[in-house]
Design a protein around this motif. Structure first.
Motif, PDB file in Angstrom:
ATOM      1  N   GLU A 285      -3.876  -5.797   0.228  1.00 36.55           N
ATOM      2  CA  GLU A 285      -4.050  -4.599   0.760  1.00 36.55           C
ATOM      3  C   GLU A 285      -4.206  -4.338   2.298  1.00 36.55           C
ATOM      4  O   GLU A 285      -3.844  -4.812   2.836  1.00 36.55           O
ATOM      5  CB  GLU A 285      -6.013  -5.913   1.422  1.00 36.55           C
ATOM      6  N   ASN A 287      -5.515  -1.737   5.029  1.00 39.20           N
ATOM      7  CA  ASN A 287      -6.920  -0.319   5.351  1.00 39.20           C
ATOM      8  C   ASN A 287      -6.362   0.357   6.808  1.00 39.20           C
ATOM      9  O   ASN A 287      -5.587  -0.449   8.010  1.00 39.20           O
ATOM     10  CB  ASN A 287      -8.476  -1.303   5.693  1.00 39.20           C
ATOM     11  N   ARG A 288      -6.624   1.534   6.922  1.00 43.03           N
ATOM     12  CA  ARG A 288      -5.834   2.352   7.800  1.00 43.03           C
ATOM     13  C   ARG A 288      -7.202   3.508   8.310  1.00 43.03           C
ATOM     14  O   ARG A 288      -7.407   3.273   7.579  1.00 43.03           O
ATOM     15  CB  ARG A 288      -4.766   3.391   7.255  1.00 43.03           C
ATOM     16  N   LYS A 289      -6.600   3.123   9.637  1.00 41.15           N
ATOM     17  CA  LYS A 289      -7.704   4.861  10.313  1.00 41.15           C
ATOM     18  C   LYS A 289      -6.991   5.633  10.799  1.00 41.15           C
ATOM     19  O   LYS A 289      -5.788   5.408  11.821  1.00 41.15           O
ATOM     20  CB  LYS A 289      -8.820   3.420  11.338  1.00 41.15           C
ATOM     21  N   ASN A 298     -11.038   6.747   6.695  1.00 43.25           N
ATOM     22  CA  ASN A 298     -10.541   5.438   6.638  1.00 43.25           C
ATOM     23  C   ASN A 298      -9.725   5.569   5.171  1.00 43.25           C
ATOM     24  O   ASN A 298     -10.613   6.086   4.371  1.00 43.25           O
ATOM     25  CB  ASN A 298     -12.069   4.845   6.796  1.00 43.25           C
ATOM     26  N   GLU A 300      -8.502   2.457   2.554  1.00 42.95           N
ATOM     27  CA  GLU A 300      -8.745   1.373   1.839  1.00 42.95           C
ATOM     28  C   GLU A 300      -8.577   1.227   0.805  1.00 42.95           C
ATOM     29  O   GLU A 300      -8.561   1.905  -0.261  1.00 42.95           O
ATOM     30  CB  GLU A 300     -10.521   0.847   1.775  1.00 42.95           C
ATOM     31  N   GLN A 301      -6.867   0.856   0.426  1.00 42.98           N
ATOM     32  CA  GLN A 301      -6.208   0.564  -0.919  1.00 42.98           C
ATOM     33  C   GLN A 301      -5.992  -1.489  -1.225  1.00 42.98           C
ATOM     34  O   GLN A 301      -5.969  -1.788  -0.010  1.00 42.98           O
ATOM     35  CB  GLN A 301      -4.697   0.897   0.128  1.00 42.98           C
ATOM     36  N   ASN A 302      -5.793  -1.426  -2.699  1.00 48.11           N
ATOM     37  CA  ASN A 302      -5.962  -2.291  -2.517  1.00 48.11           C
ATOM     38  C   ASN A 302      -4.861  -2.214  -4.050  1.00 48.11           C
ATOM     39  O   ASN A 302      -5.160  -1.347  -4.977  1.00 48.11           O
ATOM     40  CB  ASN A 302      -7.310  -2.683  -3.328  1.00 48.11           C
ATOM     41  N   THR A 347      -7.219   3.631  -3.605  1.00 49.72           N
ATOM     42  CA  THR A 347      -7.628   3.845  -3.054  1.00 49.72           C
ATOM     43  C   THR A 347      -8.696   4.710  -2.391  1.00 49.72           C
ATOM     44  O   THR A 347      -8.558   5.301  -3.240  1.00 49.72           O
ATOM     45  CB  THR A 347      -6.127   4.168  -2.419  1.00 49.72           C
ATOM     46  N   PHE A 765      -4.041  -0.062  11.841  1.00 53.75           N
ATOM     47  CA  PHE A 765      -3.846  -0.595  10.667  1.00 53.75           C
ATOM     48  C   PHE A 765      -4.273  -2.369  10.566  1.00 53.75           C
ATOM     49  O   PHE A 765      -3.445  -2.594  11.284  1.00 53.75           O
ATOM     50  CB  PHE A 765      -2.945  -0.062   9.578  1.00 53.75           C
TER      51      PHE A 765
END
Length: 808
Positions: A285, A287-289, A298, A300-302, A347, A765
């Protein structure tokens, strides 16, 4: 200066040889047999003065029972032979006027008529011995010698740690070179772990932990060297072992191995094969801002990886004992590995009001194949009875790798991208290594020894990354993302090493010079990176005994780490449209100065205080492009890395049936660099402890419980959170310990994971990587044949540093 290393070394060796020239007026040789007239191997032969039996020289018989002396004394002589279980035997006197070459009649040993039952002498070595340049773990006869594999013994060695994939580190440093009887293993991590699982601890005599290697070894690698020395004996015959294992976590795992050894007369044949089929699953997982022009986006990547890897590792060789002094050997080893990986990535991209603005879904299929074959020709000869030795190695290695990846990307609400994009990434690689080395040993006196040597290696790598996209039914090359990269490297090295032994003190000091000439050619973009430099690598080690129970040690060395061949290739490995990894052809080698002070108490408890400083440290750095919102990872050189470390190893016998080994390390790792337009200055003190409990339930049944914990760590720009685990296992032995069954559960609480974050420069992130760590394993091991056969001859090859830089 680049052309003077070899001539200089030749001069050094000739001078050393000339310095030891002495008149050898008489050559005395003969043969010793047992009571059955068979050759008596490795028995003690003494050359005496006939008048008063004063000792002049001693020697051992070879595999044919032959001995030889060179002597300049003009006196009447006598030969005596001693062996355990036999009567002492003598030759007839040898007259001083018998000529320059004397062939002594065969001396036949006779069994002793009495057995000395009244007196038993037992010499027990300490578990840990400190030498000038190494720490020696005496496995034979210790508590860890029974019922464990070589991998389990390594886990219990002072300062040695194994991670979730059984990658080995020493004193907190990776890139450790593992050798078996002085020969580099140059296997993949998985193959090495399988081989060590197949090796029983009863096969091991000692383990050498060399944190600051001497000038005799390649200067590459700051993690040190672990040399596993197998037992040596004179028995003939055949022996071997068969090992089978299986495991299950979220996927199935299978492994098997066999090894065989045959020795008779002048021939020693040996070989082994190991196989594993291991599935693995992991979840990642991210998560980047991203902030650009005052707008926050934002991500959100899985990601889910589902992979299966097949590993085949093998080794075969032969040693021919031409005579007492000369041996020639051939060694072939390699691996043939493949992997099939499927990935799924999703994503979601959120706008400032936390609503989903767009999304990317990626499906990937990745097939990989890596194969390597290495060939070694070795020659060793003893020049005289003083101990002068010459060893020559010639090596050739050919590596082939292939990556064939397909990625299907589906875009939602993207105005500047097609709804679907199909990508193919084909990345074949070839690596060819040719190496030659020479090592010479020259005893200057009983307590002073000179070592000198030379090595040259030539490496050529060819990586041809071919990127293409699918339009309709046609695959079209993408020249902007394709790259053909050819790398050539030549390293020439020479060294001198001195070893001095006093009553309670031993000293080793040496100097190694290495000249490197390399050319990295990015053919696609017509860009070359050339390097031509010479570096010097001093080393010094000291060991001092302070009475019966106390021993001190100190050492210093300078080392180099050159980039892995694949790290220099400026290819791009895509995760999705916004996340990728890229190689760096401008990556420079890193240089490390290491020093340590150690204390050993009663040959068991050790405390080691270490300091190292690495210049141009190579580490992964994440970068972000605010305009395109891309984040990518690239290996870069930072200014400096400093590590202060205290390691305490303490074996404790809590009860007759309960042994505890604790390995505790406290270290501070700091980084300083100008990176991404900002000054990085980060450090953190970290606590790490590994506790291993061995419990004896019955003579044939045992249990083990081990735990590991490391506190949070700051590594470069990343903050890594803690990740503890607990393992447990049972072992049952049958048939005089020839057959053993094991059942163990790794990571009982499923707590192992890699969690971290960064908030540096324009990046913000966090990530969470959870792999398949809780696995139930079952294994069976069976040993057959004579357990006392001399394994293959100890020797090193010339591929120590080069092979470790290949991807496998």
């Amino acid at each position: 200066m680049k052309n003077i290393l070899l001539p200089a070394l030749c001069v050094i060796i000739m001078l050393a040889s000339a310095n030891n020239t002495q008149a050898q007026n008489k050559s005395i040789s003969g043969k010793v047999t047992d009571e059955k007239r068979a050759a008596a191997e490795f028995v003690t032969v003494a050359l005496l003065k006939a008048r008063d039996s004063a000792l002049l020289k001693t020697s051992l018989t070879d595999a044919l029972g032959i001995y030889k002396f060179d002597i300049s004394d003009t006196v009447d002589l006598l030969i005596s032979v001693t062996a355990v279980g036999y009567e002492k035997a003598f030759s007839k006197p040898i007259s001083k006027s018998s000529g320059n070459t004397v062939e002594v009649p065969v001396i036949a040993l006779q069994r002793a008529s009495k057995s000395l039952k009244e007196v038993t002498v037992t010499i027990k070595k300490p578990f840990v011995e400190r030498r000038a340049d190494k720490l020696i773990v005496n496995v034979e006869g210790s508590a860890v010698a029974e019922g464990n594999t070589a991998l389990e013994v390594l886990r219990k060695a002072p300062g040695v740690s194994l991670d979730k994939d059984d990658n080995i580190s020493m004193n907190g440093k990776n890139s450790v070179l593992v050798m078996i009887d002085g020969k580099p293993t140059y296997m993949s991590n998985a193959d090495l772990a399988n081989m060590l699982r197949a090796m029983q601890s009863t096969q091991i005599e000692t383990i050498e932990l060399i944190t600051n290697p001497s000038a005799k070894y390649d200067a590459a690698g700051n993690g040190g060297i672990i040399n596993i020395k197998t037992k040596r004996d004179k028995s003939m015959g055949v022996n071997g072992s068969i090992n089978l294992g299986s495991g299950y976590g979220r996927t199935s795992k299978y492994n098997g191995s066999t090894n065989l050894n045959f020795r008779k007369g002048k021939i020693n044949l040996f070989g082994n094969y190991n196989y594993s089929n291991r599935g693995s699953k992991s979840d990642f997982e991210l998560n980047r801002k991203v902030t650009a022009a005052g707008i926050i986006t934002n991500f959100e990547q899985n990601n889910v990886w589902n992979a299966r890897r097949n590993n085949n590792g093998y080794k075969a060789g032969i040693d021919l004992f031409l005579n007492k002094n000369t041996t020639i050997g051939v060694l072939v080893n390699g691996y043939n590995n493949s992997a099939d990986e499927k990935t799924a990535s999703g994503t979601s991209i959120f706008n400032q009001v936390s609503a989903v603005d767009s999304a990317i879904n990626v499906a990937g299929r990745n097939k990989q194949h890596y194969a390597n074959n290495a060939y070694n020709l070795n020659f060793k000869t003893t020049l005289d009875t003083s101990g002068r030795e010459l060893t020559i190695d010639a090596d050739y290695s050919k590596y082939n790798g292939e990556l064939n990846e397909f990625r299907d990307s589906y875009y939602l609400n993207f105005s500047n991208s097609p709804p679907v994009e199909f990508i193919n990434n084909l990345a074949p690689a070839e690596i060819e290594i040719l190496s030659g080395k020479l090592d010479y040993t020259h005893p200057l006196s009983k307590s002073l020894k000179l070592e000198a040597g030379w090595k040259s290696s030539w490496v050529t790598t060819d990586n041809n990354l071919r990127f293409s996209t699918l339009t309709g039914s046609t695959w079209n090359p993408d020249k902007n993302r394709s790259n053909h990269f050819i790398y050539k490297e030549n390293i020439n090295a020479a060294y001198l090493n001195l070893n001095k032994t006093y009553k309670n003190t031993s000293l080793q000091m040496g100097l190694r010079a290495e000249h490197t000439n390399s050319n990295g050619n990015s053919v696609t973009i017509s860009k070359e990176v050339k390097r031509d430099y010479i570096e010097f690598f001093p080393s010094i080690s000291l060991s001092q005994k302070l009475g019966k129970d106390h021993q001190l040690g100190a050492s210093y060395s300078r080392r180099i780490d050159r980039p892995g061949y694949d790290k220099l290739n400026p290819f791009i490995f895509l995760l999705d449209k916004y996340t990728f990894e890229q190689g760096n052809p401008l990556l420079n080698p890193q240089f490390t100065n290491s020093s340590q002070i150690s204390y050993t108490y009663k040959g068991s408890t050790t405390a080691t205080l270490s300091y190292s400083k690495t210049r141009n440290v190579m580490t992964q750095v994440t970068e972000q492009n605010d305009a395109t919102k891309e984040t990518f990872v690239m290996e870069r050189n930072l200014d400096n890395q400093t590590v202060y470390s205290l390691n305490i190893y303490a074996p404790i016998k809590l009860a007759k049936w309960w042994n505890l080994n604790s390995n505790t390390q406290v270290f501070n790792m700091g980084f300083t660099a100008d990176v991404l337009g900002e000054r990085l200055k980060a450090s953190q003190t970290v606590f790490q402890v590994n506790v291993d409990n061995q419990i004896t339930i019955t003579k044939t049944l045992g249990a083990e419980l081990s735990s590991w914990y490391m506190s949070p760590l700051q590594y470069g720009i990343f903050k890594i959170r803690n990740s503890p685990y607990v393992n447990a296992g049972l072992k049952k032995s049958f048939e005089n310990n020839k057959l053993s069954l094991k059942l163990n559960l790794n990571d009982i609480f499923n707590s192992m994971r890699n969690r971290g974050s960064t908030n540096f420069a324009n990046m913000d992130f966090n990530f969470n990587n959870k792999w398949e760590s809780r696995v139930l394993n079952f294994s069976l091991s069976y040993r057959f044949g004579s357990k006392d056969i001399k394994p293959e001859r100890r020797r090193s090859t010339g591929l120590e540093s080069e092979a470790n830089r290949m991807k496998n």
